[in-house]
Design a protein around this motif. Structure first.
Motif, short mmCIF file in Angstrom:
data_model
loop_
_atom_site.label_atom_id
_atom_site.label_comp_id
_atom_site.label_asym_id
_atom_site.label_seq_id
_atom_site.Cartn_x
_atom_site.Cartn_y
_atom_site.Cartn_z
N LEU A 103 -11.70 -5.44 0.52
CA LEU A 103 -10.97 -4.07 0.83
C LEU A 103 -11.79 -3.77 2.24
O LEU A 103 -11.11 -3.24 3.19
CB LEU A 103 -11.14 -3.12 0.05
N ALA A 157 -5.66 -7.36 -3.99
CA ALA A 157 -6.85 -6.88 -4.83
C ALA A 157 -6.46 -7.13 -6.36
O ALA A 157 -7.38 -7.73 -6.94
CB ALA A 157 -7.22 -5.61 -4.47
N ILE A 185 1.92 2.19 4.95
CA ILE A 185 1.96 2.25 3.56
C ILE A 185 2.35 0.76 2.96
O ILE A 185 1.71 0.48 2.16
CB ILE A 185 3.29 2.99 3.17
N VAL A 227 1.28 -2.03 4.37
CA VAL A 227 0.05 -2.91 4.41
C VAL A 227 -0.87 -2.19 3.30
O VAL A 227 -1.58 -3.33 2.94
CB VAL A 227 -0.61 -2.52 5.89
N THR A 228 -0.93 -1.00 2.99
CA THR A 228 -1.92 -0.63 1.98
C THR A 228 -1.49 -1.24 0.71
O THR A 228 -2.23 -1.68 -0.14
CB THR A 228 -1.73 0.96 1.91
N TYR A 246 -2.76 -4.87 0.52
CA TYR A 246 -4.07 -4.85 -0.04
C TYR A 246 -3.98 -4.49 -1.31
O TYR A 246 -4.80 -5.56 -2.08
CB TYR A 246 -5.01 -3.87 0.85
N LEU A 247 -3.38 -3.57 -2.05
CA LEU A 247 -3.51 -3.55 -3.37
C LEU A 247 -3.06 -4.84 -4.01
O LEU A 247 -3.77 -5.14 -5.04
CB LEU A 247 -2.61 -2.23 -3.67
N ARG A 289 -8.13 -10.04 -8.77
CA ARG A 289 -8.66 -9.73 -10.14
C ARG A 289 -8.29 -10.63 -11.21
O ARG A 289 -8.95 -11.05 -12.11
CB ARG A 289 -8.57 -8.06 -10.36
#
Lengths: 221, 223
Positions: free
Chosen positions: B160, B202, B192, B194-195, B198-199, B206
């Motif tokens: 991040l 991530a 929004i 792109v966020t 990333y989420l 995980r």
């Protein structure tokens, strides 16, 4: 070309106060919101727990820079004209709350279940249990990791320079543009951050060690 | 409210964003592998190396952990060329990420090594193994197992955090988003999307780490 002089150094040094102020503001406001998040995460209602956990997941799972962009550029589209200070303060408050809420939930849950049961047996209500019995013990555990997070927060404020907020890093950039001497300027900026964060890190380690010793002593009794 | 969302523009240019995301993933993955090599080496040196090296590694770890990643990037990309060390933005980003992740991972690996019971090391000594052999064959595996979750979350922070390498013009996901934003003027929609990308990355990592943990440390032990 201008040489890097005392005035340039003083400019960078004085910008440190904005870094400190933003960190403190985000820590205070984020701490308030974070405390709410922590309490919501141990709520008896699963919907509330899920909502609080989603908040933490969302803001810990996305880049801080994106959160800044969304608040700074995004909200202005809705007719909300935010000045840089407001936008940055909101973004860092949200960011700090996600991390502090998660840290403090862990601390509250680290308190043995017997404490809840014992206070229940004394006919305390939920609020009394939480604030009179659990919290005073949880706060003690929470201090070392909270100081540790403060280091992370101070470093995170550097990202605000990307959207043009003038603090330590941005002041360094401005001075680089004026003097063309990044070789001098950026190491100075780094040393200033180090002098802010290093004492906090050492303090956090010290607190952690002291807590561990107290814990062992307490168990022996 | 008079603003009308137009996500169409963003999805028209989605291939560019995907390319940026791919570079973000590649940078993070390379930084993970190289950073772990740095960490395992530095953790050993910090515990068993000669005194000057121990001090040097300590200074490296504390220096990196107490300064912002962005400033480290600026030093690598803007200050180092003055000393004759030049690299392009993507290389500088990778070097910065390796150095940054390496420092955090050194501390994590060290904590893992210290969690290995002393008896195991004594067994190694009794078998006549050298110090490096003990580290390599006895200590390292259980140490990494003990701190695997901490390493995984540190990696997510690196992933991040890598969005700030756009500030030195590395062309990863955030940089592509910035270009898109300045050509389409659809800031909110672009950021929004792109966020959320990333989420998704991530969350995917995980899951990958959970699977990796199971494969290496849980199933491997049963055999």
């Amino acid at each position: 070309m201008r040489l890097f002089g005392l005035n340039d150094f003083l400019f960078i040094l004085s910008a440190t106060r904005w870094t400190i102020l933003l960190s403190l503001l985000a820590f205070a406001l984020g701490g308030l919101l974070g405390a709410v998040i922590a309490v919501l995460r141990i709520s008896r209602f699963s919907a509330v727990r899920l909502a609080a956990a989603s908040y933490v997941q969302l803001f810990q799972g996305t880049p801080l820079l994106m959160q800044l962009f969304l608040i700074y550029y995004g909200l202005s589209l809705f007719g909300l004209r935010l000045d840089a200070w407001t936008a940055v303060t909101i973004a860092y408050t949200i960011y700090a709350a996600a991390f502090l809420g998660d840290i403090w939930r862990g601390c509250i849950q680290a308190i043995p279940k017997e404490q809840w049961e014992a206070s229940r047996a004394l006919a305390l209500g939920y609020a009394h249990q939480l604030f009179l019995v659990i919290m005073p013990q949880a706060v003690r555990i929470a201090i070392p990791p909270t100081v540790g997070f403060l280091v992370q927060l101070v470093k995170a404020t550097a990202v605000a320079s990307i959207i043009g907020f003038v603090e330590l890093t941005r002041a360094g950039q401005l001075m680089t543009n004026a003097t063309f001497q990044p070789m001098i300027v950026y190491p100075i900026v780094a040393v200033l951050y180090l002098s802010l964060c290093w004492p906090l890190s050492v303090w956090a380690q010290h607190l952690e060690k002291r807590f561990r010793v107290e814990n062992v002593m307490g168990r022996r009794k | 409210m008079t603003y009308v969302f137009q996500f169409g523009i963003v999805f028209d240019r989605f291939p560019e964003l995907l390319e940026g995301a791919l570079l973000t993933i590649r940078l993070a993955a390379m930084a993970l592998v190289l950073g772990l090599i740095v960490a395992v080496t530095c953790a050993y040196l910090r515990m068993s190396g000669p005194k000057p090296l121990r001090v040097l590694v300590g200074a490296y770890v504390e220096g990196i952990r107490n300064t912002p990643f962005l400033v480290q990037l600026y030093i690598i990309f803007f200050s180092l060329p003055g000393m004759g060390i030049r690299m392009d933005a993507n290389q500088a980003a990778l070097v910065g990420m390796v150095i940054n992740f390496g420092a955090y991972a050194t501390e994590i690996v060290r904590a893992g090594v210290q969690s290995v019971p002393a008896g195991q090391i004594e067994v190694g000594l009794a078998l006549g193994l050298k110090r490096l052999q003990i580290y390599r064959f006895i200590v390292l595996f259980p140490a990494i197992k003990a701190v695997f979750p901490a390493l995984a979350s540190q990696f997510i922070l690196l992933l991040l955090g890598s969005s700030v390498v756009s500030a030195i013009s590395a062309n990863e996901l955030t940089a592509i988003a910035n270009t898109l934003q300045s050509t389409t003027f659809r800031a909110f929609e672009v950021y929004i999307v792109v966020t959320l990308m990333y989420l998704a990355i991530a969350v995917a990592f995980r899951g990958l780490f959970a699977a990796l943990y199971w494969c290496v440390f849980v199933r491997g032990r049963e055999r």
